[in-house]
Design a protein around this motif. Structure first.
Motif, PDB file in Angstrom:
ATOM      1  N   ALA A   1      -2.154   5.591  10.899  1.00 46.19           N
ATOM      2  CA  ALA A   1      -2.475   4.876   9.466  1.00 46.19           C
ATOM      3  C   ALA A   1      -2.240   3.291   9.446  1.00 46.19           C
ATOM      4  O   ALA A   1      -3.008   2.742   8.884  1.00 46.19           O
TER       5      ALA A   1
ATOM      6  N   MET B   1       1.571   4.761   1.183  1.00 43.29           N
ATOM      7  CA  MET B   1       0.962   5.525   2.244  1.00 43.29           C
ATOM      8  C   MET B   1       2.054   6.227   2.809  1.00 43.29           C
ATOM      9  O   MET B   1       3.229   5.953   2.970  1.00 43.29           O
TER      10      MET B   1
ATOM     11  N   ASN C   1      -3.117 -11.700   9.875  1.00 44.42           N
ATOM     12  CA  ASN C   1      -2.171 -10.470   9.515  1.00 44.42           C
ATOM     13  C   ASN C   1      -1.005 -10.995  10.336  1.00 44.42           C
ATOM     14  O   ASN C   1      -1.059 -11.265  11.442  1.00 44.42           O
TER      15      ASN C   1
ATOM     16  N   VAL D   1       0.731  -1.321  -0.055  1.00 43.46           N
ATOM     17  CA  VAL D   1      -0.050  -0.016   0.050  1.00 43.46           C
ATOM     18  C   VAL D   1       0.786   1.347  -0.114  1.00 43.46           C
ATOM     19  O   VAL D   1       1.864   1.391   0.745  1.00 43.46           O
TER      20      VAL D   1
ATOM     21  N   TRP E   1       4.043  -5.829   9.106  1.00 34.93           N
ATOM     22  CA  TRP E   1       4.156  -5.057   8.070  1.00 34.93           C
ATOM     23  C   TRP E   1       5.469  -4.492   8.296  1.00 34.93           C
ATOM     24  O   TRP E   1       6.415  -4.655   9.018  1.00 34.93           O
TER      25      TRP E   1
ATOM     26  N   GLU F   1      -7.854  -3.657   8.752  1.00 34.47           N
ATOM     27  CA  GLU F   1      -8.469  -3.890   7.892  1.00 34.47           C
ATOM     28  C   GLU F   1      -7.964  -5.076   7.374  1.00 34.47           C
ATOM     29  O   GLU F   1      -8.843  -6.151   6.965  1.00 34.47           O
ATOM     30  N   PHE F   2      -6.589  -5.281   7.170  1.00 43.41           N
ATOM     31  CA  PHE F   2      -6.022  -6.542   6.510  1.00 43.41           C
ATOM     32  C   PHE F   2      -6.490  -7.928   7.747  1.00 43.41           C
ATOM     33  O   PHE F   2      -6.494  -8.823   7.242  1.00 43.41           O
TER      34      PHE F   2
ATOM     35  N   GLN G   1      -4.782   0.392   8.844  1.00 44.28           N
ATOM     36  CA  GLN G   1      -4.746  -0.523   7.648  1.00 44.28           C
ATOM     37  C   GLN G   1      -4.537  -2.116   8.165  1.00 44.28           C
ATOM     38  O   GLN G   1      -5.014  -2.914   7.820  1.00 44.28           O
ATOM     39  N   GLU G   2      -3.809  -2.229   9.196  1.00 41.85           N
ATOM     40  CA  GLU G   2      -3.343  -3.609   9.840  1.00 41.85           C
ATOM     41  C   GLU G   2      -4.803  -4.107  10.317  1.00 41.85           C
ATOM     42  O   GLU G   2      -5.129  -5.452   9.972  1.00 41.85           O
TER      43      GLU G   2
END
Length: 107
Positions: A81, A75, A100, A73, A103, A88-89, A85-86
């Protein structure tokens, strides 16, 4: 810049110390793990349909019988943020019986 005292905050602090400008857009890779290739492929197919511009890679993990879905992604990697995002994944990977696994930034 200071960060919360958790794993994400620690990683961001280490990146900042290493000289990475966290105010710029970076390619942030979120790692999802699956025990079955079919489940990983299902998530890849879902992302191809729902987020066609996202770079998604399916690769065998170093561990036997584990599959990685790496989602890149673009970003600004702010703490909030990355956490959002984590989350959501995590929800999406769970839907396909994966999880997950963190990252990183391609530096």
């Amino acid at each position: 810049m200071t960060f919360p005292n958790d794993e994400t905050g620690q990683v961001l602090a280490e990146m900042q110390t290493a000289g990475i400008d966290l105010n710029e857009i970076h390619q942030v890779v979120f790692f999802q793990l699956f025990e079955q290739e079919q489940q990983a492929r299902a998530m890849v197919a879902h992302l191809a349909e729902q987020a066609p511009d996202m770079q998604v890679e399916l690769v065998p993990d170093e561990l036997p019988n584990v599959w990685d879905v790496n989602c890149t992604v673009s970003m600004v990697p702010s703490y909030d943020a990355v956490i959002a995002q984590e989350a959501e994944f995590e929800l999406l990977a769970t839907k396909f019986k994966g999880y997950n696994d963190g990252w990183g930034i391609e530096a």
